[in-house]
Design an enzyme around this catalytic site. Sequence first.
Site, short mmCIF file in Angstrom:
data_model
loop_
_atom_site.label_atom_id
_atom_site.label_comp_id
_atom_site.label_asym_id
_atom_site.label_seq_id
_atom_site.Cartn_x
_atom_site.Cartn_y
_atom_site.Cartn_z
N LYS A 35 -6.92 -21.91 15.64
CA LYS A 35 -7.53 -21.14 14.54
C LYS A 35 -8.28 -22.07 13.58
O LYS A 35 -9.39 -21.79 13.15
CB LYS A 35 -6.43 -20.38 13.80
CG LYS A 35 -6.95 -19.33 12.84
CD LYS A 35 -5.88 -18.81 11.94
CE LYS A 35 -5.22 -17.56 12.47
NZ LYS A 35 -4.22 -17.03 11.54
N PHE A 152 -3.33 -7.49 -3.74
CA PHE A 152 -3.57 -6.05 -3.58
C PHE A 152 -4.90 -5.83 -2.84
O PHE A 152 -5.72 -5.01 -3.25
CB PHE A 152 -3.61 -5.36 -4.95
CG PHE A 152 -2.33 -5.53 -5.74
CD1 PHE A 152 -1.20 -4.76 -5.44
CD2 PHE A 152 -2.23 -6.46 -6.76
CE1 PHE A 152 -0.02 -4.91 -6.17
CE2 PHE A 152 -1.06 -6.62 -7.48
CZ PHE A 152 0.05 -5.84 -7.18
N LYS A 207 4.60 -4.98 -6.27
CA LYS A 207 3.85 -4.87 -5.02
C LYS A 207 4.39 -3.74 -4.12
O LYS A 207 3.64 -2.88 -3.65
CB LYS A 207 3.91 -6.22 -4.29
CG LYS A 207 3.45 -6.20 -2.86
CD LYS A 207 1.95 -6.05 -2.75
CE LYS A 207 1.56 -5.78 -1.32
NZ LYS A 207 0.21 -6.11 -1.00
N CYS A 263 0.24 -2.83 5.99
CA CYS A 263 1.04 -2.85 4.75
C CYS A 263 1.90 -1.61 4.52
O CYS A 263 3.12 -1.73 4.39
CB CYS A 263 0.13 -3.06 3.55
SG CYS A 263 -0.56 -4.71 3.51
C1 UDX Z 1 -3.22 -1.43 1.48
C2 UDX Z 1 -3.28 -1.41 -0.05
O1 UDX Z 1 -4.25 -0.45 -0.47
C3 UDX Z 1 -3.60 -2.78 -0.60
O2 UDX Z 1 -3.57 -2.77 -2.01
C4 UDX Z 1 -2.56 -3.70 -0.03
O3 UDX Z 1 -1.91 -4.53 -0.75
C5 UDX Z 1 -2.54 -3.73 1.45
O4 UDX Z 1 -2.28 -2.40 1.91
P1 UDX Z 1 -4.94 -1.41 3.52
O5 UDX Z 1 -3.73 -1.29 4.39
O6 UDX Z 1 -5.96 -2.42 3.87
O7 UDX Z 1 -4.52 -1.72 2.00
O8 UDX Z 1 -5.68 0.01 3.53
P2 UDX Z 1 -5.82 1.26 2.56
O9 UDX Z 1 -7.24 1.40 2.21
O10 UDX Z 1 -4.87 1.22 1.46
O11 UDX Z 1 -5.43 2.45 3.58
C6 UDX Z 1 -4.17 2.52 4.21
C7 UDX Z 1 -4.06 3.74 5.06
O12 UDX Z 1 -4.08 4.93 4.28
C8 UDX Z 1 -5.19 3.91 6.07
O13 UDX Z 1 -4.66 4.38 7.28
C9 UDX Z 1 -6.09 4.95 5.43
O14 UDX Z 1 -6.85 5.68 6.37
C10 UDX Z 1 -5.07 5.82 4.75
N1 UDX Z 1 -5.61 6.58 3.61
C11 UDX Z 1 -6.03 5.95 2.48
C12 UDX Z 1 -5.67 7.97 3.68
O15 UDX Z 1 -5.29 8.58 4.68
N2 UDX Z 1 -6.12 8.66 2.58
C13 UDX Z 1 -6.54 8.04 1.45
O16 UDX Z 1 -6.94 8.76 0.50
C14 UDX Z 1 -6.50 6.65 1.39
#
Ligand code: UDX
Length: 432
Positions: A35, A152, A207, A263
């Site tokens: 990597k 975040f 968190k 996450c």
């Molecule tokens: C998340 C957190 O938002 C971020 O702050 C963190 O610390 C890491 O985890 P991430 O997993 O990258 O980020 O994606 P995120 O945009 O939060 O979406 C997570 C899931 O929720 C996805 O499957 C998304 O499709 C779903 N989602 C999100 C919904 O179904 N509806 C929404 O309104 C928002």
Amino acid sequence: MKICMIGVGYVGLVSGACFADLGNTVYCVDKDKEKIDMLNKGKIPIYEPGLNEIVNKNYLSKRLKFTTDLATAIKSSDIIFICVGTPTSKKNKSANLQYVFKAANDIARHINKFKIIVTKSTVPISTGDKIEKIIFKKRKKRLFEVVSNPEFLREGEAIRDFRFPDRIVVGSNNKKVTRKLESLYDPLIKKGAVFFVTNRRGAEMIKYASNAFLATKISYINEIANLCEKTGVNIEDISIAMGLDKRIGSRFLRAGPAYGGSCFPKDTKAITVTGDLFKTDLSIIKSVIKSNTERKILLIKRIEKILSNNIKNKKIAILGVTFKPNTDDMRESSSLLIIPFLERKGAIVNYYDPSGKKKEFSKLSKVFFCKDIYETCKNSDLIIIHTEWDEFKTIDFKKLSKNRKFKIYDMRNLYSPKKMKKMGFSYYSVGR
Ligand code: UDX
């Protein structure tokens, strides 16, 4: 400032590159030589819009370094960020902390003068205390301070989230150390980010509590969407009107497939384990986990219903398989359950994802990766929009298949049911 990021995964690489972009010298360290070699050749191991440019710019200006030499990186830095992975443990549902503790041991070996050790990895409440204990076995307390500073960052939006955070959370009781971190983040604070200081366990808890709350919000709206489907109400109206109440807020109220990613599923499980450990039943989060798991089954049942329980030999097109757009991440994506299920039931599945072919489906003999939307959807009986990539928002459905009547299941509510009906399509969506 001179900074060391231990672990060049998603968080380490994005944060390291962005810290370098703020003018710091950053050593990104990983034990994975392949990597590091790749990064030193200008190749980025993850898919994240905008990251390539920032990495290359700062690499060329020599502010960003990639190395496997942990000793030199630690000795040369004032602040050491632990950014290693904390996957779900195989033994229980908690976070596996072996990489975090290994990093702590490594740090202890190489500390030569005072270092601020910052945990950025998502770690259960009280992990900072354990890291401190590990280092204290080898080094005097005056040589280090362990601080929590959770990230975040959303995948696909990580650069923006780093540059324009709502808040920067730091957990420490040491004023000198928090001041130093405040000056590291000063360029972001000047742009409006709130610098919030609490104690170490508090930052660790923030968190998990934040991610579990967002997961709850999504599951909540998904369950309301289920009820909307039964009562002839449009979930979009509900989300908009609920979101207008400032106490609720409009974000993360989009109904869709079950939440996935690296996450929410992991962190919701881990916090319930911590709850159990401290004899506190986090029953709401437990039911969110259950609701999200059941949602995947519900999606499958809906597909069966749309196809009148007749899946065998049906041609099904899946648009988008990642858990969300602008990432190549497949972790906990509902497509991982849907696609194998359809194949088992005898369907022929074509899929397309802008982030490319997925190894997860390579062993499925009737699942094929196609190069674009049109090839994927040609002669399909059912088109499923699973992930809301931008290019799926303006599909000319009339062009897709001239001779065959197909159905559309839009799991992300990208199109208007009224317009689709007017155009004569058999269109299904979520909660409307
Ligand atoms: C998340 C957190 O938002 C971020 O702050 C963190 O610390 C890491 O985890 P991430 O997993 O990258 O980020 O994606 P995120 O945009 O939060 O979406 C997570 C899931 O929720 C996805 O499957 C998304 O499709 C779903 N989602 C999100 C919904 O179904 N509806 C929404 O309104 C928002």
